[in-house]
Motif scaffolding. Structure first.
Motif, PDB file in Angstrom:
ATOM      1  N   ASP A 100      -0.533  -7.106   6.424  1.00  0.00           N
ATOM      2  CA  ASP A 100      -1.535  -6.860   5.385  1.00  0.00           C
ATOM      3  C   ASP A 100      -1.166  -5.641   4.537  1.00  0.00           C
ATOM      4  OD1 ASP A 100      -3.104  -9.017   6.161  1.00  0.00           O
ATOM      5  OD2 ASP A 100      -4.212  -7.844   7.639  1.00  0.00           O
ATOM      6  N   SER A 101      -0.545  -4.640   5.144  1.00  0.00           N
ATOM      7  CA  SER A 101      -0.102  -3.463   4.393  1.00  0.00           C
ATOM      8  C   SER A 101       1.001  -3.822   3.413  1.00  0.00           C
ATOM      9  CB  SER A 101       0.401  -2.379   5.357  1.00  0.00           C
ATOM     10  OG  SER A 101      -0.636  -1.942   6.217  1.00  0.00           O
ATOM     11  N   ALA A 102       1.775  -4.854   3.749  1.00  0.00           N
ATOM     12  CA  ALA A 102       2.895  -5.266   2.904  1.00  0.00           C
ATOM     13  C   ALA A 102       2.476  -6.189   1.771  1.00  0.00           C
ATOM     14  CB  ALA A 102       3.968  -5.942   3.748  1.00  0.00           C
ATOM     15  N   ARG A 103       1.325  -6.845   1.896  1.00  0.00           N
ATOM     16  CA  ARG A 103       0.966  -7.841   0.882  1.00  0.00           C
ATOM     17  C   ARG A 103      -0.166  -7.431  -0.054  1.00  0.00           C
ATOM     18  NH1 ARG A 103      -3.059 -11.835   2.262  1.00  0.00           N
ATOM     19  NH2 ARG A 103      -4.251 -11.268   4.128  1.00  0.00           N
TER      20      ARG A 103
ATOM     21  N   ILE B 101       0.824  -1.208   0.000  1.00  0.00           N
ATOM     22  CA  ILE B 101       0.000   0.000   0.000  1.00  0.00           C
ATOM     23  C   ILE B 101       0.857   1.257   0.000  1.00  0.00           C
ATOM     24  CG2 ILE B 101      -1.874  -1.189   1.213  1.00  0.00           C
ATOM     25  CD1 ILE B 101      -1.037   0.443   3.730  1.00  0.00           C
ATOM     26  N   MET B 102       2.165   1.111   0.249  1.00  0.00           N
ATOM     27  CA  MET B 102       3.073   2.256   0.280  1.00  0.00           C
ATOM     28  C   MET B 102       3.709   2.549  -1.069  1.00  0.00           C
ATOM     29  SD  MET B 102       4.749   1.088   3.903  1.00  0.00           S
ATOM     30  CE  MET B 102       4.065  -0.561   3.798  1.00  0.00           C
ATOM     31  N   GLU B 103       3.420   1.744  -2.074  1.00  0.00           N
ATOM     32  CA  GLU B 103       4.038   1.905  -3.385  1.00  0.00           C
ATOM     33  C   GLU B 103       3.777   3.304  -3.943  1.00  0.00           C
ATOM     34  OE1 GLU B 103       3.975  -0.101  -7.870  1.00  0.00           O
ATOM     35  OE2 GLU B 103       3.193  -1.203  -6.143  1.00  0.00           O
ATOM     36  N   GLY B 104       4.848   3.940  -4.426  1.00  0.00           N
ATOM     37  CA  GLY B 104       4.742   5.273  -5.008  1.00  0.00           C
ATOM     38  C   GLY B 104       4.743   6.402  -3.997  1.00  0.00           C
TER      39      GLY B 104
ATOM     40  N   TRP C 125      -4.873  11.964   4.835  1.00  0.00           N
ATOM     41  CA  TRP C 125      -6.142  11.401   4.347  1.00  0.00           C
ATOM     42  C   TRP C 125      -5.890  10.216   3.429  1.00  0.00           C
ATOM     43  CZ3 TRP C 125      -8.451  10.713  -0.441  1.00  0.00           C
ATOM     44  CH2 TRP C 125      -9.834  10.494  -0.447  1.00  0.00           C
ATOM     45  N   LEU C 126      -4.896  10.354   2.550  1.00  0.00           N
ATOM     46  CA  LEU C 126      -4.589   9.279   1.609  1.00  0.00           C
ATOM     47  C   LEU C 126      -3.997   8.071   2.342  1.00  0.00           C
ATOM     48  CD1 LEU C 126      -4.662   8.526  -1.358  1.00  0.00           C
ATOM     49  CD2 LEU C 126      -2.396   9.549  -1.631  1.00  0.00           C
ATOM     50  N   ILE C 127      -3.128   8.301   3.304  1.00  0.00           N
ATOM     51  CA  ILE C 127      -2.550   7.210   4.090  1.00  0.00           C
ATOM     52  C   ILE C 127      -3.653   6.446   4.820  1.00  0.00           C
ATOM     53  CG2 ILE C 127      -1.154   6.696   6.135  1.00  0.00           C
ATOM     54  CD1 ILE C 127       0.805   8.844   5.223  1.00  0.00           C
ATOM     55  N   CYS C 128      -4.581   7.187   5.434  1.00  0.00           N
ATOM     56  CA  CYS C 128      -5.690   6.544   6.159  1.00  0.00           C
ATOM     57  C   CYS C 128      -6.480   5.624   5.245  1.00  0.00           C
ATOM     58  CB  CYS C 128      -6.613   7.608   6.747  1.00  0.00           C
ATOM     59  SG  CYS C 128      -5.953   8.492   8.179  1.00  0.00           S
ATOM     60  N   HIS C 129      -6.799   6.112   4.055  1.00  0.00           N
ATOM     61  CA  HIS C 129      -7.599   5.312   3.141  1.00  0.00           C
ATOM     62  C   HIS C 129      -6.813   4.111   2.600  1.00  0.00           C
ATOM     63  CE1 HIS C 129     -11.590   7.030   2.636  1.00  0.00           C
ATOM     64  NE2 HIS C 129     -11.059   8.215   2.868  1.00  0.00           N
ATOM     65  N   LYS C 130      -5.526   4.268   2.414  1.00  0.00           N
ATOM     66  CA  LYS C 130      -4.726   3.133   1.949  1.00  0.00           C
ATOM     67  C   LYS C 130      -4.644   2.043   3.024  1.00  0.00           C
ATOM     68  CE  LYS C 130      -1.984   5.495  -1.554  1.00  0.00           C
ATOM     69  NZ  LYS C 130      -0.645   5.735  -2.127  1.00  0.00           N
ATOM     70  N   ILE C 131      -4.544   2.455   4.273  1.00  0.00           N
ATOM     71  CA  ILE C 131      -4.532   1.475   5.360  1.00  0.00           C
ATOM     72  C   ILE C 131      -5.892   0.794   5.468  1.00  0.00           C
ATOM     73  CG2 ILE C 131      -4.336   1.198   7.863  1.00  0.00           C
ATOM     74  CD1 ILE C 131      -2.219   3.419   7.826  1.00  0.00           C
ATOM     75  N   ARG C 132      -6.968   1.564   5.329  1.00  0.00           N
ATOM     76  CA  ARG C 132      -8.311   0.959   5.346  1.00  0.00           C
ATOM     77  C   ARG C 132      -8.483  -0.010   4.181  1.00  0.00           C
ATOM     78  NH1 ARG C 132      -9.916   6.476   6.090  1.00  0.00           N
ATOM     79  NH2 ARG C 132      -9.979   6.888   8.327  1.00  0.00           N
TER      80      ARG C 132
END
Length: 306
Positions: free
Chosen positions: A271-274, A71-74, A112-119
């Motif tokens: 889960d964030s990594a996969r 989810i951290m890509e880019g 805001w974007l980080i929150c949504h990517k984690i969700r």
């Protein structure tokens, strides 16, 4: 609040350096050791001339970033900020975008974007698990309002709540899914549970699903009260959420319920990594073409003003 602050400060001290985060993310992404995403070779050269290391496969020579496919890509945000955000989302209360912006020192848009990517990672993870065993399903109302009419209040949102329960009726795994108002005759009508069962219940348990309503003698109070707990949590943490993004917040609520607080950070990091990232245009419903047109209009207005 004091204990939460102390826990956050201790976490920040634990992952103060990027090297600590790189090591933890590597093991979350490749728990059995490096595997090339192209040829699955287990050996790679490490290219450490950048902020984040690159891994060049010894077999096919393909280069892979540590955050590629996550989810951290880019993202240009340092890993330690991401780790802090994941930790804060793993807390029982969680965090909203404004609080996250202040706590990890990033802009509101980035937060805001980080929150949504984690969700998004939470949603993807729980979607892999089907309800099984003793499955109970009930309709409910999120943001329930006391009104004298038969029509749903504009803030009221119909949901279906499904759980895998033990024999005593205790919740083991929970799913809450937002339902359309268009299919309901009035506020006392029930959404069709069949699509929910087909998508979220193990086929072996589908025939024995226990269906109840949110009112009447057969009401399952445990399930119905989950809608009140959900509404309270949404109001307390986020001051309420509109229907557009409501489902992902429901998924976050369920993820927190489905994972023990002591291991939630480890699960969420894994889960964030996969799971692949979700982009800003996908979240907002705006295509890259629309964004380009908007930038062009802004540019033209600026030139005209000059």
């Amino acid at each position: 609040m004091k204990l939460a602050t102390e826990a956050f400060n201790a976490f920040c001290a634990r992952y103060d350096k990027e090297e600590d985060c790189i090591d933890a993310l590597f093991h979350a992404k490749w728990p059995d050791g490096f595997r090339c995403p192209h040829c699955h070779c287990p050996q790679a050269y490490v290219i450490s001339t950048r902020k984040l290391p690159l891994y060049e496969c010894r077999s096919c020579k393909a280069q892979t970033s540590l955050i590629a496919g996550t989810i951290m890509e880019g993202s240009r945000t340092p890993l330690r900020r991401w780790f802090q955000a994941i930790h804060l989302h793993a807390r029982p209360r969680s965090v909203n975008a404004l609080e996250l912006s202040n706590l990890i020192k990033v802009t509101y848009k980035t937060a805001w974007l980080i929150c949504h990517k984690i969700r998004h990672a939470m949603s993807q993870a729980d979607s892999e698990v089907l309800l099984t065993g003793v499955v109970r399903i009930s309709d409910a109302i999120c943001y329930k309002r006391l009104t004298s009419t038969f029509e749903l209040h504009k803030q009221e949102q119909p949901v279906l709540i499904g759980t895998s329960d033990d024999l005593e009726g205790n919740i083991g795994f929970i799913k809450i899914k937002h339902q359309s108002k268009l299919t309901l005759r009035d506020k006392y009508d029930c959404p069709d549970p069949r699509p929910f069962v087909a998508k979220h219940v193990n086929p072996e348990s589908a025939e024995n699903v226990i269906l109840t309503r949110r009112y009447g003698k057969t009401m399952n109070k445990t399930l119905v009260w989950e809608s009140f707990y959900l509404s309270s949590w949404l109001g307390r943490v986020f001051r309420g959420i509109g229907p557009k993004h409501l489902q992902v917040y429901m998924d976050q609520y369920c993820y927190q319920s489905n994972h023990h607080s002591n291991t939630r950070f480890a699960s969420l990091l894994l889960d964030s990594a996969r799971f692949l990232t979700i982009t800003y245009p996908a979240l907002t419903g705006r295509s890259n073409t629309q964004r380009s047109l908007q930038r062009s209009r802004v540019t033209r207005r600026s030139k005209q003003a000059v």
